[in-house]
Design a protein around this motif. Structure first.
Motif, short mmCIF file in Angstrom:
data_model
loop_
_atom_site.label_atom_id
_atom_site.label_comp_id
_atom_site.label_asym_id
_atom_site.label_seq_id
_atom_site.Cartn_x
_atom_site.Cartn_y
_atom_site.Cartn_z
N PRO B 101 0.74 -1.19 0.00
CA PRO B 101 0.02 0.02 0.05
C PRO B 101 0.98 1.34 0.06
O PRO B 101 2.07 1.27 0.56
N CYS B 102 0.33 2.41 -0.44
CA CYS B 102 0.94 3.61 -0.37
C CYS B 102 1.28 4.02 1.09
O CYS B 102 2.51 3.99 1.33
N ARG B 126 6.26 -2.99 0.17
CA ARG B 126 6.57 -1.64 0.47
C ARG B 126 5.17 -1.08 1.40
O ARG B 126 4.21 -1.73 1.42
N ASP B 269 8.85 2.71 -10.88
CA ASP B 269 7.64 3.03 -10.17
C ASP B 269 6.46 3.48 -11.04
O ASP B 269 6.58 4.78 -11.34
N SER B 271 3.63 3.46 -10.50
CA SER B 271 2.45 3.93 -9.88
C SER B 271 2.61 5.63 -9.68
O SER B 271 1.63 6.24 -10.10
N HIS B 272 3.66 5.93 -9.18
CA HIS B 272 3.70 7.51 -8.79
C HIS B 272 3.95 7.95 -10.22
O HIS B 272 3.68 9.26 -10.39
N GLU B 298 2.06 0.19 -6.27
CA GLU B 298 1.11 0.18 -5.10
C GLU B 298 0.00 -0.68 -5.12
O GLU B 298 -0.88 -0.60 -6.29
N HIS B 300 -3.73 -1.85 -3.20
CA HIS B 300 -4.45 -1.54 -2.05
C HIS B 300 -5.58 -2.43 -2.05
O HIS B 300 -6.16 -2.63 -3.20
N ASP B 309 -3.21 8.19 -2.10
CA ASP B 309 -2.78 8.04 -3.55
C ASP B 309 -3.70 6.66 -3.97
O ASP B 309 -3.27 5.75 -4.85
N SER B 313 -3.18 3.12 -7.21
CA SER B 313 -3.27 1.86 -6.33
C SER B 313 -4.23 0.85 -7.32
O SER B 313 -5.38 0.89 -7.52
#
Lengths: 337, 337, 337, 337
Positions: B101-102, B126, B269, B271-272, B298, B300, B309, B313
């Protein structure tokens, strides 16, 4: 805040979203048509994260209406903030002129430059004791010894000291010895450092990050102010673009925008923005006319021997000459130094 | 290093410059013609600052020949660095898949996600305990409590923990509890933090800054390595450009370039970089084919309720599906997870 | 469309604005609160210029809800557009592989390369006859003679020709001789050229401008389509950023976004994006996995003797090897060449 | 020009390269050491393409020493170029002030504005007849009728006309009717258009492209000059960056750099740069102090009814007030209008 739903949204989704948002104490109104649904949100929307709303999978986008900063916002404090440091002022009708060497190198060097810039009309002394360098193999500053030399130069001239803090380990020392604590561009979003200087009572000079938007910059000021320290001086120092003739691109349009959005004073650093001593004069003059509240300029008595950034430093006699021009322009703009 | 003199240079200036440079133990050679003078410099030029040379007023420009990083340079270490964390490897022919998860939100959340991503094939967990947020009014992470929950999730799954360190105050705690210390994009040039993690023996995940050049990014790795810690994992997470459809622009071309310049592993990465869960799958797959050494994604279990975020996710079942595709692509690329 | 009024707006201003907007046949709704007024507008808002609304001095900002393109919009045409050129297809499940030299240099050169890339599996031939060069002193292409040589190569191989048009003076000639007319990055907003090729019946390969947003790029496609020509192939070729290791930054995230926003096919040019032959292979492979509809790759039998862009051209045997890998990846993605 | 070879280069490669380069009539010199080989090249290197040298697979990089433009280069013409249009001058100590509406809308509008800006002190009239618009559905200008109205306004006021040419089809008409032909930012690298206006005898106002480097901009001027037309006025109008508060980022540092590199006059467009009438005054004043040779400002008698760009237009009385300030600053800078 305005929320746009994806095409194909359902009534239930609209209800879920509206309930979620209104539970935070704000008002919503819905506009539908042409397969689009727009949810307008008014009230104190600074408490709602965009991220949170975007997490609803049927939300297409979130558009901001209100600026996310409060304490830095001119909407909530109409009059200009004026920072007074031992009688030297920045903000309102006061121009602050901060001058000195990139880095402190010796007692002789910093005292000589300090005397000279004071005589020419500067009202603050700058000088790096701790230096942020791209390379670990470059000169990193004289550190504590540099801080002591700055104090000597202050004793000799009475000029308040502006110098950069890079580590929270030295905060107590800086609070004791320094008059304005500078947060460098590379640390503009070092939130731990921002919070910690926000708990001091020293004015903070907050440089704009290399790729920081004006909003992010003001949000970093907000971090400091949210901890209780409302004495923040913003400093535009060039942003990163594709252009390579200058080290950075000085964004002078940011000045009138910051003045409109915020009550905080904003100054300009023509030395770092351009990385070229030949641009310091024209950019200093242009900055004054853009409406800024001051300048921070690198001056070195022997740029060729400077331990860093010699190419962007001007010599004391050039600075004297520049100050004469700045005084004329300041008067036209209704400012005093 | 190549130095170009201004038109109108004099013989004396050339001599002065050459003497200055050769005093540092490097060799020079001069080419003149058509009103230009070029001074070539060979030897260990990493000890010469550009700044220093540019301070000579008759120098027009300084052009770099040699990369300024040493320990991170593939020239001086040909074979790939492989980082092994409790048996999970990144680098060489090993893909590291970091998922979670973030931000850590509860024991239930982080343990459930950890079990799920492990089952799907991730080999690192992470989760943010300390969160860098643009706004001081946004959720800042569960902090120490979050760190404890990560340890619980590690106990349950055996997955090594990757989490971000934002303050030097917590270094000892991180060294004790964390397996890979992440330095975020906003702190990529927080040199104090870099030096301090460089003195630990933990692998460091170093994210690229929002507007950092590849060279600056490698110089930040050099800061860590120069202090003795050579376990650095680089992470491309998107750079800031004018495009606004994505939060950042994922720079996949940086991957083969970093692989050529450096022996350090580099992961991506998605996701970001995109800020959009719909782009995570295509960008993860593209990243593998660009030659990266791993991914950080990420995941979730309830993105709509995520405290930060959520929009970027993906859900555990989507991650499982993605891992199946990644395994196929990894095999094509000759990599193992 | 959402319109935000300045703090301090009056009831009369709201009425004036609403009347003005509703006179265009769209619906509005008003949300007020906390000193803000938001006007939501739904209906066909593509007919309303932002500029027009921003001219009202009491308007603070205009936020877009609907994409401003229509004919290029997937909302109005759900299925993928497939472009069929003499049996070679781009779009849907068809990958178009366009290969050939940067510029046409001789009959021998272009015919040899054409035969070779065909054998390796390319289904289109590229080659510049008219070359856009930064310097007026650089080789500008063989012009009409180059066009004739491309026709010879087509006769020999059957491969349809893709080549760049830089001047409206040659449109008739291009319509006669060329199979796909390329509009280069520097002419992406040469609206006169766009309109004129929009009146032809040839497929247009529209490269993204160096600093064009995805929206502007699709609006340029819209210019062509608005004139009646709906056969537009988009081509991502790198955008301009601060990074200098690559000539441009290849924006692969743009691919899934364009696929979502538009039904038009979108291909990738790894050669121009990177400006480095060593990046052509990894970026080609990554592009396929990002979901693109094809590639355009520079291939030269003797890059060292190429009259332009030799450094980004790969040799025929390298191309052959790359095509083998691309075929494997295409199959994984469910695509055919 | 400096050429750096890859590590692992051979003596034969050095010989091949040196022979190739010297065959072009330039001189080389070689510096070797520490596994690097640097080849310095002096003489007229503008005839050597970087591309060509980079095509040699053992070349690592090419570094430029000499600016690639000649006719635009101050090195070859030390004194400032002054453009005189019917007695109105730009360059040297002469400020050109170009003012008028974004687009011509009616006889009444353009004549009224022309009279007013003349009275306030402008010495050129601007007004768009052909408008480059992002959307094909936006107002595209009055075209030929607009040109006729500009001529009427010139008859009434004597002000020379500055207007944009977008299509080579209208060149003859523009040569006949227009005093200064404007090439817009989007056409800065429309090389066909540049060459064709280079064959006319009209002064050309060349706007900087949205993402054009200073060097590319000067190379576009070189395209015009290489065809024989040396009357080029450069115009900085903002570059594209990540910042979104302003439409573009006005790059005032470019002014002193262009003045150093070139003898051509360079003016500033504060209206398009900011896209916000509130920034026109501060940016106009800052521009004058940066050392520019003139301004181009949008003035509209009724911005709210303007058919385009009303939000960046100032009203005639505001322009009058601004001109008073500009006159004071011009005097300080030693310039005349």
């Amino acid at each position: 805040m305005v929320i746009v739903l994806n095409t194909g949204y359902t009534k239930d989704q609209v209800s879920e979203l509206v309930n979620h948002i209104e539970s935070k104490g704000v008002k919503t109104s819905i506009t539908e048509g042409n397969s689009k649904c727009i949810v307008g949100v008014v009230g104190d929307t600074t408490i709602i994260d965009d991220d949170e709303i975007l997490s609803f999978r049927y939300v297409e986008k979130v558009l901001k209406v209100q600026e996310p900063f409060k304490k830095a916002n001119r909407l909530f404090k109409a009059e200009d903030t004026v920072i007074d440091v031992l009688g030297s002022k920045i903000g309102g009708s006061n121009l602050g002129i901060i001058a000195g060497p990139c880095s402190v190198e010796s007692e002789e060097q910093v005292v000589e430059i300090a005397k000279s810039v004071k005589e020419s009309g500067a009202n603050f002394l700058r000088g790096g004791a701790f230096k942020p360098r791209t390379s670990p193999y470059s000169f990193q500053g004289m550190e504590m010894e540099g801080l002591n030399l700055l104090k000597l130069a202050k004793q000799e001239t009475g000029l308040p000291i502006v110098t950069e803090l890079m580590s929270t380990d030295y905060i107590d020392k800086f609070v004791e010895d320094v008059d304005v604590i500078q947060i460098g561009a590379r640390n503009m979003q070092n939130f731990d450092l921002l919070k910690q200087v926000g708990r001091t009572n020293k004015p903070i000079l907050l440089k704009r990050g290399l790729s920081a938007t004006i909003e992010e910059w003001l949000m970093s000021a907000e971090y400091i102010m949210a901890e209780g320290n409302e004495s923040v001086i913003l400093c535009e120092r060039g942003i990163r673009t594709f252009e390579t003739y200058t080290r950075n691109t000085l964004d002078l349009s940011a000045i009138p925008i910051v003045k409109r959005l915020s009550h905080l004073p904003v100054i300009v650093d023509p030395s770092h923005a351009s990385g070229d001593w030949r641009l310091v004069e024209p950019m200093s003059k242009a900055a004054i006319l853009s409406g800024c509240d001051g300048l921070i300029i690198e001056v070195h008595n022997n740029p060729q021997k400077a331990l860093c950034d010699g190419q962007q430093s001007i010599k004391p006699n050039k600075f004297k000459f520049l100050m004469e021009k700045i005084r004329v322009l300041a008067e036209i703009e209704g400012k005093v130094i």
